[in-house]
Design an enzyme around this catalytic site. Structure first.
Site, PDB file in Angstrom:
ATOM      1  N   ASP A 146       0.794  -1.061  -0.013  1.00 58.28           N
ATOM      2  CA  ASP A 146      -0.029   0.013  -0.100  1.00 58.28           C
ATOM      3  C   ASP A 146       0.879   1.126   0.070  1.00 58.28           C
ATOM      4  O   ASP A 146       1.450   1.564   1.157  1.00 58.28           O
ATOM      5  CB  ASP A 146      -0.892  -0.052   1.222  1.00 58.28           C
ATOM      6  CG  ASP A 146      -2.216   0.848   1.107  1.00 58.28           C
ATOM      7  OD1 ASP A 146      -1.929   1.740   0.277  1.00 58.28           O
ATOM      8  OD2 ASP A 146      -3.056   0.911   2.048  1.00 58.28           O
ATOM      9  N   ASP A 147       1.040   2.049  -1.171  1.00 57.75           N
ATOM     10  CA  ASP A 147       1.695   3.186  -1.236  1.00 57.75           C
ATOM     11  C   ASP A 147       3.234   2.881  -1.530  1.00 57.75           C
ATOM     12  O   ASP A 147       4.023   3.644  -1.000  1.00 57.75           O
ATOM     13  CB  ASP A 147       1.382   4.239   0.000  1.00 57.75           C
ATOM     14  CG  ASP A 147       0.218   4.779  -0.241  1.00 57.75           C
ATOM     15  OD1 ASP A 147      -0.695   4.556  -1.021  1.00 57.75           O
ATOM     16  OD2 ASP A 147      -0.258   5.788   0.806  1.00 57.75           O
TER      17      ASP A 147
ATOM     18  N   CYS B 229      -5.364   4.701  -4.119  1.00 59.10           N
ATOM     19  CA  CYS B 229      -5.746   3.450  -3.641  1.00 59.10           C
ATOM     20  C   CYS B 229      -6.898   2.793  -4.203  1.00 59.10           C
ATOM     21  O   CYS B 229      -6.858   1.559  -4.885  1.00 59.10           O
ATOM     22  CB  CYS B 229      -5.883   3.475  -2.137  1.00 59.10           C
ATOM     23  SG  CYS B 229      -4.348   4.020  -1.357  1.00 59.10           S
TER      24      CYS B 229
ATOM     25  N   ASP C  75       0.012  -0.640  -5.037  1.00 61.60           N
ATOM     26  CA  ASP C  75      -1.412   0.136  -5.756  1.00 61.60           C
ATOM     27  C   ASP C  75      -0.911   1.537  -6.369  1.00 61.60           C
ATOM     28  O   ASP C  75      -1.810   1.885  -7.034  1.00 61.60           O
ATOM     29  CB  ASP C  75      -2.457   0.147  -4.721  1.00 61.60           C
ATOM     30  CG  ASP C  75      -2.193   0.740  -3.305  1.00 61.60           C
ATOM     31  OD1 ASP C  75      -0.913   1.264  -3.326  1.00 61.60           O
ATOM     32  OD2 ASP C  75      -3.015   0.987  -2.534  1.00 61.60           O
ATOM     33  N   ASN C  76       0.141   2.105  -5.750  1.00 63.45           N
ATOM     34  CA  ASN C  76       0.657   3.254  -6.418  1.00 63.45           C
ATOM     35  C   ASN C  76       1.865   3.592  -5.866  1.00 63.45           C
ATOM     36  O   ASN C  76       2.310   3.015  -4.824  1.00 63.45           O
ATOM     37  CB  ASN C  76      -0.481   4.450  -5.938  1.00 63.45           C
ATOM     38  CG  ASN C  76      -1.028   4.595  -4.565  1.00 63.45           C
ATOM     39  OD1 ASN C  76      -2.025   4.217  -4.193  1.00 63.45           O
ATOM     40  ND2 ASN C  76      -0.076   5.133  -3.841  1.00 63.45           N
TER      41      ASN C  76
END
Length: 545
Positions: free
Chosen positions: A46-47, A82, A324-325
């Site tokens: 995540d991130d 997200c 996700d990014n």
């Protein structure tokens, strides 16, 4: 940390579920084509950036997945936020086709409409229904705005009782990323966790649940396991054994660090340059905390890979690691967040190991998170052409059978800006229309931070062309080969013919669906301009809604 299944009722429930799966999966009732198919593990962080060193602390992950298989040097997301990005992973579609535009219920994140129209078409649902896979999910699903309380688990979207289609076993985080004091939906039943490291630290809990699934699943059907970690997302809480690591580390001082984006969209230009000492201290501290949380992700990867090896399943299992990014910490004087069109926010790590993948490979072909679903379905033997997915399978890239001259040379990135209808009391001079204005009232988003980009990676060009949906129709263009850090916007100096071609290509991609999203790009020798593929308006907002 002990197994989370030590709570006896939960253990019994899990064993009963798995026993049922085993009975239903008796080899005499299962076609041979299912029995020999590869297993698939997808680990989604995540991130996690790659442009500013996010993979550095993940030594075990790089060794066990990247060195054992293929690392992609040009992996990107369809949208640097997200929920839209995760929706693209699950559906294989661009945001203008899955209609998730932000992290709110109103933006279609985990909404009832999403559940009815998109969840039945996700790749896990297809794996379960048509490819014979047993499926397991643990972690953060579609995350949403914690301020608005619109996220997975919201009562208006079915609450924690809602188990998305496609999952035999479901452990979904209720609301956004946390490390302690959270709730999980375990097959639709709420389970609360507290602040005890040995029992509750979420990354470790997810690791142990994954190991238990591997232990108790059926051995007569292939499996798909998706583990979605909270790290390195805020609140950046490390495990106690890692809380003192990286004391001397600071965020990278790359050429685009703490400089004014003088030729960029107004949102970037409003950032205060130079940043205050307090902002720099805050982002450096955040950078260290992010790395510390990743050490537990590294442990999770090691545990899963080792368990697969002990069980004799590793050689028949694809293990995929991605995010996700991306993320930024001080680039163009933006303290910290994602959402922007630049490389640090749209570029992500992607590492894959598995059958027929040679070790120690680095691939420079362009892949995107909309390709994950098609690739996983292709691995499972499901015909991707039966779907309406926009992405393409990169399985031929993994096994070396692809003709690189026939691979895509460009793709779409799109984002719908978010703002507040009222002024932030902490920043009254800013007025409404902006959001994420912290620290020092530097805003990371706004309603008209809505853009679409064509990102080109071809032998003759490494280019980014972006248009904003604002009153200016502001344009940004970067030659990434000559300007890796995107310091100089070429929109006013580049050849007009190039601008027109890229504008046409962008309009086509913004309205594409399925196979049309995979047509040759401007810098592909097969490119042919077809006006019928264009639409009358190139406004992103119109097409996302």
């Amino acid at each position: 940390m002990g197994s989370i299944w030590l709570r006896r009722p939960m253990l019994l429930n899990f064993v009963l579920i798995c026993a049922t799966l085993i009975l239903l999966s008796n080899p005499c009732c299962v076609g041979a084509k299912w029995y020999h198919r590869p297993n698939i593990v997808l680990i989604l962080t995540d991130d996690l950036d790659i442009a500013i060193g996010g993979m550095t602390p993940l030594n075990k992950t790089r060794k066990l997945i990247g060195d054992a298989g293929m690392s992609f040097a040009n992996a990107f997301v369809a949208s640097p936020l997200c929920c839209p990005s995760r929706a693209s992973i699950l559906t294989g579609k661009y945001p203008h086709n899955h209609h998730v535009i932000n992290n709110t219920l109103e933006g279609n994140c985990s909404s009832v409409a999403w559940q009815k129209t998109q969840e039945p078409k996700t790749f896990p649902a297809l794996l379960q229904a048509y490819a014979g896979y047993q499926t397991f999910f643990a972690g953060k699903y579609l995350n949403q705005n914690p301020v608005s309380l619109f996220q997975y688990g919201n009562p208006d979207a079915g609450g924690v009782e809602h188990v998305p289609l496609g999952w035999d076993y479901w452990v979904g985080l209720d609301r956004n990323s946390k490390y302690y004091n959270y709730s999980l939906s375990v097959n639709g039943k709420l389970r609360r966790h507290g602040g005890n490291y040995s029992q509750d630290y979420l990354t470790d809990v997810l690791a142990n649940m994954s190991l238990d699934f591997l232990q108790y699943k059926s051995n007569y059907r292939p499996f798909f396991m998706m583990v979605s970690t909270p790290a390195p997302h805020a609140p950046w809480t490390p495990a106690p054994q890692y809380q003192d690591r990286f004391k001397d580390i600071k965020a990278p001082r790359d050429p685009n660090f703490n400089v004014h984006g003088k030729d960029k969209h107004w949102l970037i230009r409003q950032a205060k340059t130079p940043m205050t000492n307090s902002s720099i201290h805050f982002l450096d501290d955040t950078f260290r905390k992010r790395w510390r949380t990743l050490l537990s992700v590294d442990d999770l990867v090691e545990k899963i890979v080792n368990r697969l090896e002990v069980r004799g399943e590793l050689e028949n299992t694809y293990v995929i690691f991605t995010s996700d990014n991306g993320y930024h910490t001080g680039q163009f004087s933006l303290p910290l967040d994602k959402r922007q069109l630049y490389e640090f926010d749209i570029r992500v790590p992607l590492l894959v190991r598995g059958p027929n993948i040679k070790p120690n490979q680095t691939c420079g072909l362009a892949v995107q998170n909309v390709d994950l679903g098609p690739t996983i379905l292709d691995i499972a033997g499901y015909n991707v052409n039966k779907t309406s997915m926009d992405g393409m399978s990169f399985l031929p890239v993994l096994d070396g059978s692809v003709n690189s001259s026939m691979w895509r040379t460009d793709f779409l990135v799109e984002y719908e800006g978010e703002g507040s209808n009222v002024s932030d009391p902490a920043c009254p001079l800013l007025g409404p229309g902006v959001s994420e204005c912290f620290p020092d009232c530097v805003c990371e988003d706004s309603f008209n931070n809505t853009y679409a980009c064509v990102r080109t990676i071809a032998p003759s060009a490494n280019l980014q062309y972006c248009e904003f949906d604002d009153n200016e129709v502001f344009v940004e263009v970067y030659n990434i080969t000559a300007d890796r850090y995107q310091l100089s916007n070429l929109a006013k100096t580049i050849d007009q013919e190039v601008l027109e071609k890229m504008n046409h290509r962008l309009m086509m991609l913004q309205s594409c669906s399925g196979q049309a999203c995979r047509t040759p790009g401007v810098y592909d020798t097969r490119y042919r301009f077809d006006p019928s593929l264009m639409f009358s308006s190139n406004r992103l907002r119109h097409h996302l809604k």
